[in-house]
Every structure is written in structure tokens, then in C-alpha cells.
Design a protein around this motif. Structure first.
Motif, PDB file in Angstrom:
ATOM      1  N   CYS A  24      64.567 -73.145  38.886  1.00  0.00           N
ATOM      2  CA  CYS A  24      64.057 -71.775  38.882  1.00  0.00           C
ATOM      3  C   CYS A  24      62.909 -71.644  39.880  1.00  0.00           C
ATOM      4  N   VAL A  47      74.811 -62.019  42.949  1.00  0.00           N
ATOM      5  CA  VAL A  47      73.625 -61.991  42.096  1.00  0.00           C
ATOM      6  C   VAL A  47      73.962 -61.364  40.745  1.00  0.00           C
ATOM      7  N   MET A 104      73.532 -63.199  37.068  1.00  0.00           N
ATOM      8  CA  MET A 104      72.729 -62.669  35.967  1.00  0.00           C
ATOM      9  C   MET A 104      73.574 -62.438  34.722  1.00  0.00           C
ATOM     10  N   VAL A 112      65.361 -61.668  38.001  1.00  0.00           N
ATOM     11  CA  VAL A 112      65.520 -61.929  39.430  1.00  0.00           C
ATOM     12  C   VAL A 112      64.523 -61.080  40.200  1.00  0.00           C
ATOM     13  N   PHE A 161      66.458 -63.794  47.107  1.00  0.00           N
ATOM     14  CA  PHE A 161      66.252 -63.563  45.683  1.00  0.00           C
ATOM     15  C   PHE A 161      65.718 -64.841  45.048  1.00  0.00           C
ATOM     16  N   VAL A 208      65.137 -66.676  41.206  1.00  0.00           N
ATOM     17  CA  VAL A 208      65.429 -66.622  39.776  1.00  0.00           C
ATOM     18  C   VAL A 208      64.166 -66.977  38.992  1.00  0.00           C
TER      19      VAL A 208
END
Length: 595
Positions: free
Chosen positions: A475, A504, A508, A516, A589, A591
């Protein structure tokens, strides 16, 4: 061909009888009986090719060979392998050569492809040994087949027209009947190791030439006559209409002689010791009743015959009590030593699935003690399901991750299984045939995409195991989305960007606890406030797209970074190429995992 074969055989029969006239003493003097010997060698081969082209010769070449012989005493049987390389050589005269019009041919083109001959043969042996047994003379005869390939040779006039002067299409023939006779002299340096040297004669009967598909001939060559050049020098001239064309391939013999040297290894018999064949103790001739027998158990798959490492195997008595236990090795085998004479049941498990058991009868120990061989048993894995052998690593590394919660979801018949990866990242699942599964890995500080496995893609009769490697990402790691590109001074989502954003969305959906952060970056051109505002609008556009796909707004963060996080030197006031500015214009992006 048959006359040549008969004469060749007669020659070697005479030599064989002559050598065997000495073997009466050899049989009395020597004490070597019933043994194998292996003799690799290297030598030189001198060939003689009978074919359609008189203007052709063939050079000698390398011979690599191997003989495996078995001798009962003075007589034996042997097998030979030979790999021989020869080189064709055009003998057509090119010095002071003139064409039919009297013009001198000053330049020619010549190509000569090597010939490979491979021979396999078997036949009888005879040997004469000296008093000490160290020196021996062997006569070997072999009958077998050979393959002959290569030898295409082309000599052309390099002047306009490329007139053929000398040509042979070569060979590509297999299964050629071949005879080989050989004399070998061996000196044993040690009891089982020696050196050898010798000579051989080999003849291939009816080796068929090729017919060139373009020229329609197997050979072609010009006849020449003596000619005196303009300055009086002697030479040759091509005869008018003197080209000879051989359209039919010749089934002609090829023969060669060769010399060689090598080494010999003799496989001596071990003297049988007067000890117990079961336990190895010196208490013969009393039968070994005080020791047990060895039991060798092989675990394998019933449908593919694959051997099964890491299977747990137990021997139990008829009351179910475990007598011995073990785990199969990498070859699917476990050995139990000193098993007492009794009736047993052999059971096993592989990844908690029972194998089909078998039994050992008390009567089987009689043959074991008599012959000294272990009792051999097979237990089979009969389950029709596949075994998924997985390994989970950190993405873009080979490091296995321990303690990852692996979720297996059946997409055909709803259901879910979970397991944890071990200290090397390995995990196991049993999968039904004709189904589709999704796998997802979760661990604090990590997230993963779903991996799909369809067992329809596999055949249970060909494989029990399905190997899979999946990865998890840490992460907080920024991940670039390559295809999210905006028009100049715009922040509308283009069609080309949708697949990356859909990726994405899927991520998710597979990981419902993560959030995100979508960040947009510009290059350094333009003012800082302008770039900051533009990048924020673009980040908001990506967030809005994700929300249209059902992602909750409270799981999304839009961040416009402007030109504050450049990846290279291209800051304000620095001259850069367009491709350098492109590196800084990006959408990423990140996480964010729950605490």
C-alpha cells in the motif's frame, strides 16, 4: 552390390578364422568372462565415393565413434556408433580454362558442402588375450544402417551466364545397408581401464544420390580437351556441346578406411560376498530370520502416473496401529527399513486427500529374504480434482510473502475458501474440473488484483497440478497509468483513458476496504498557479469517472500536484526536449489501505 558384399564378408571371415586359431590358449590363459566394455574413440576417415561425377574427389575427415561390447569369453557381441565428416573436392581444372568460344575463364564460383555419415551396427566379436590379460587383439564385425547427408558441390563460370562447369547434387539417404570390419588393439593400464588403437573398413551399399529439383540432374560436368592459349601457354577448353548431364541418381557404393585411438572401460563383476542378502550380516548360510525386509513405496497419480513428492505414507498393522511412517522424496518414493515379517496396510495422504491404500502379505517376505530385494508397493491418488500449487510474492520481485490471506472464489457454483501462505509464500487449493475461480490475496499493508483460473483449460488425464504465481502490491506505492492523456488545457476524460480507469474500478471492487488517491501532474511550462489548478481539475475528472462506475466518493481522493513533483531536471528555466517534458505529465494512483 551383392558380389561386393560377399567378397567383403569373405575377407573378414578369413581374418576372423586366423585370429581365432590363437584363442584356444587365450581361453585357458584368460579368466575374464561375461563382462561389458565401453570404448569411445576418435579417428580419421579416408573415403572413396563411387558416383555420377568423375570430376569429384572426397577428402578425409573426423570420425567420432563408440563401441559397446559384451564378451562371454573369447567370443562376444558388440554395437558400434560412428559419426563421420567428409568434404567433397571439385577436381575440375580451372587453371588456363577457356570456354567453347576460346575466351579464357578467369573467375569461377565454387561451393562445397560437407558430408555427414552416421552409422549404427551390431555384430559378433572375437578376441585374443596375452598371458597377463593386459593386451588383447579384437576383431569386430558389424552389420547395420547408415544415414548419408550433404555433399552438394557446384562449380560455375563467374562470367555472365553462370555456366555450370562441374556439379553434384550430393546425398540425403537414410537406412543405407552398411558393413563394417574393425581390428582393435587394447592395452589395459588398470584392472578396468585401458587405451586402444586400431583400423576399420566400412562399406555403404547402394547409397542413392540426390536429383537437384531446380536443375533436374544428379550430376553435370563439362568434357575438356587440351588447348594452347594466345600466348602459347597450355590449357584446356570446354568441348562444343560437351556438357554431360546425369539425370538419374546412381545407387552406388561408398567405402572408407580409417584409423582411430581411444579408451576402454571394462565393467568388472563384483565378487559376491558371503553375507546375508537382507541385513548384510555375516551369518550365512543361515537364513536371515532375525532381520526385517525393506519396503519401498511409490506414490503416484492414478490418471497421469505423475510421482507425488511430499505425500505422507504410513505402514499399519491389521488393527490400524502405525508401525512406520514417512514422507515421499522428490521422486515420490519413501523407503521403510527393517520391516518385520507380518501383514500390513499401506496408507497415504497428499494435502489432506487420502490415497488408495494397498496391502503387504506376510508371504511376500519370503521372496524378500531369499532374493535380498525390497518389497515394492504403489499407492495412487485417485481424486479427480486438480491441485493448485500457488506461490504469492511481492509484485516485481521474487520474494515470497508469508501470512497472506488467499481467498478462492468459485465463479460457477457460489462458494469461497481461504488459506494462508506459508513462510515461503506457498499455498494449496483443491479445484473442481470444469469450473472458473478467482483468487485474491490480502494482508495488512498489501493489496492485490484478482487472478482468474479456469480449470477448463487443463486436462486431468495429463496433469494433476496447476502451478500459479500471484503477487501483492504494498500500500502507498504510486502506480502510473500510462494511457490517461488530456487534450491541451482540457480535463475531459478521453476514450483512450477508460481502460486504465476501469482497471482501478476493478481493483477497488476486488478490495472493498481500500481507498484510492488519484493524482495528476503537469510539466514545468506555464505558471505554477495555472498548473496547480489544471492538475486539480484533471484529478477531479478521474474521480468523477470512477464514481460513475459505482465507487463511493468517500473512498476517493483527488490531488492536483501541478509541477511540484517533477521526475527529472526539467524545472522552470531549464531547456528540455519535448520527450523529457512528457515524462512529467502523468496521472498516478496510490492505494490507501485501512489502518
Amino acid at each position: 552390390m551383392m558380389n561386393n558384399l560377399k567378397n567383403t564378408i569373405k575377407l573378414f571371415v578369413v581374418a576372423l578364422v586366423y585370429a581365432l586359431s590363437f584363442t584356444t590358449n587365450a581361453q585357458q590363459l584368460g579368466n575374464d568372462t561375461n563382462y561389458f566394455q565401453l570404448s569411445p574413440r576418435v579417428g580419421y576417415d579416408f573415403p572413396s565415393y563411387n558416383n555420377n561425377t568423375p570430376e569429384m574427389d572426397y577428402k578425409g575427415g573426423l570420425d567420432l565413434g563408440l563401441s559397446l561390447d559384451y564378451y562371454w569369453n573369447t567370443f562376444g557381441l558388440g554395437f558400434d556408433f560412428d559419426y563421420i565428416k567428409n568434404q567433397p573436392e571439385s577436381t575440375f581444372q580451372t587453371d588456363n580454362l577457356y570456354d567453347v568460344g576460346g575466351t579464357q575463364i578467369t573467375t569461377t564460383n565454387l561451393s562445397e558442402d560437407g558430408i555427414t555419415r552416421i552409422f549404427y551396427g551390431i555384430g559378433p566379436n572375437a578376441q585374443f588375450r596375452s598371458n597377463t590379460g593386459r593386451f588383447k587383439t579384437e576383431i569386430n564385425t558389424r552389420f547395420g544402417i547408415a544415414s548419408i547427408k550433404g555433399g552438394r558441390t557446384l562449380l560455375e563460370n563467374a562470367n555472365p551466364g553462370n555456366e555450370i562447369l562441374n556439379f553434384h547434387a550430393g546425398y540425403k539417404d537414410s537406412g543405407v545397408f552398411t558393413f563394417k570390419g574393425q581390428v582393435r588393439f587394447t592395452y589395459m593400464l588398470y584392472n578396468n581401464f585401458g587405451i586402444n588403437a586400431g583400423a576399420y573398413y566400412m562399406r555403404h551399399f547402394g547409397a542413392k544420390e540426390l536429383v537437384d529439383p531446380m536443375l533436374g540432374v544428379s550430376a553435370a560436368y563439362y568434357d575438356t580437351v587440351a588447348f594452347t592459349g594466345p600466348t602459347g601457354e597450355p590449357g584446356v577448353v570446354l568441348e562444343q556441346g560437351g556438357i554431360n548431364l546425369r539425370e538419374e541418381a546412381c545407387d552406388c557404393d561408398i567405402s572408407s578406411v580409417g584409423v582411430f585411438a581411444g579408451i576402454t572401460y571394462k565393467f568388472n563383476k563384483k565378487e559376491k560376498e558371503e553375507v546375508c542378502e537382507v541385513c548384510g550380516e555375516d551369518h550365512m548360510p543361515r537364513c536371515c530370520t532375525i532381520c526385517g525386509c525393506g519396503v519401498t513405496v511409490t506414490a503416484r497419480d492414478k490418471y497421469t502416473s505423475e510421482t507425488l513428492p511430499f505425500a505422507d505414507v504410513v505402514l499399519t498393522d491389521l488393527n490400524g496401529n502405525i508401525v512406520q511412517s514417512g514422507t515421499t522424496n522428490s521422486y515420490g518414493v519413501v523407503v521403510f527399513n527393517d520391516v518385520a515379517e507380518a501383514d500390513y496396510i499401506v496408507k497415504g495422504k497428499l494435502y489432506d486427500v487420502s490415497l488408495e491404500e494397498t496391502s503387504i502379505q506376510k508371504t511376500e517376505f519370503i521372496a524378500c529374504k531369499k532374493d535380498g530385494n525390497s518389497i515394492q508397493k504403489v499407492i495412487e491418488y485417485g481424486d479427480l480434482n486438480f491441485i493448485l500449487k500457488g506461490n504469492v510474492v511481492e509484485c516485481n520481485t521474487s520474494e515470497g510473502i508469508q501470512g497472506v490471506d488467499i481467498k478462492l472464489r468459485d465463479k460457477i457454483i457460489p462458494g469461497q475458501k481461504n488459506t494462508l501462505s506459508d513462510n515461503s509464500g506457498a499455498f494449496i487449493f483443491h479445484l473442481k474440473q470444469a469450473s472458473t475461480y478467482g483468487l485474491n490475496g490480502n494482508k495488512d499493508g498489501y493489496f492485490s488484483n484478482e487472478v482468474e483460473v479456469a480449470t477448463n483449460d487443463y486436462n486431468r488425464n495429463q496433469s494433476l497440478f496447476i502451478d500459479l504465481e500471484m503477487c501483492v502490491n504494498p500500500c502507498g506505492q504510486a502506480i502510473k497509468l500510462d494511457n490517461i492523456i488530456f487534450n491541451l488545457d482540457k480535463w475531459d476524460i478521453l476514450a483512450a483513458a477508460r481502460p486504465d480507469l476501469d482497471y482501478v474500478v476493478k481493483l477497488m471492487q476486488d478490495n472493498p476496504t481500500i481507498s484510492v488517491e488519484m493524482s495528476s501532474h503537469t510539466d514545468s511550462r506555464g505558471s505554477n498557479p495555472y498548473n496547480q489548478t489544471l492538475s486539480q481539475k484533471r484529478a477531479e475528472s478521474t474521480i468523477n469517472y470512477l464514481m460513475t462506475k459505482g465507487i463511493s466518493r468517500d473512498r476517493l481522493i483527488a490531488r492536483g500536484a501541478g509541477e511540484t513533483e517533477l521526475l527529472n531536471r526539467c524545472a522552470d528555466g531549464v531547456t528540455c526536449e519535448e520527450n523529457e517534458h512528457t515524462i512529467n505529465r502523468r496521472t498516478e494512483f496510490k492505494v490507501i489501505c485501512p489502518q
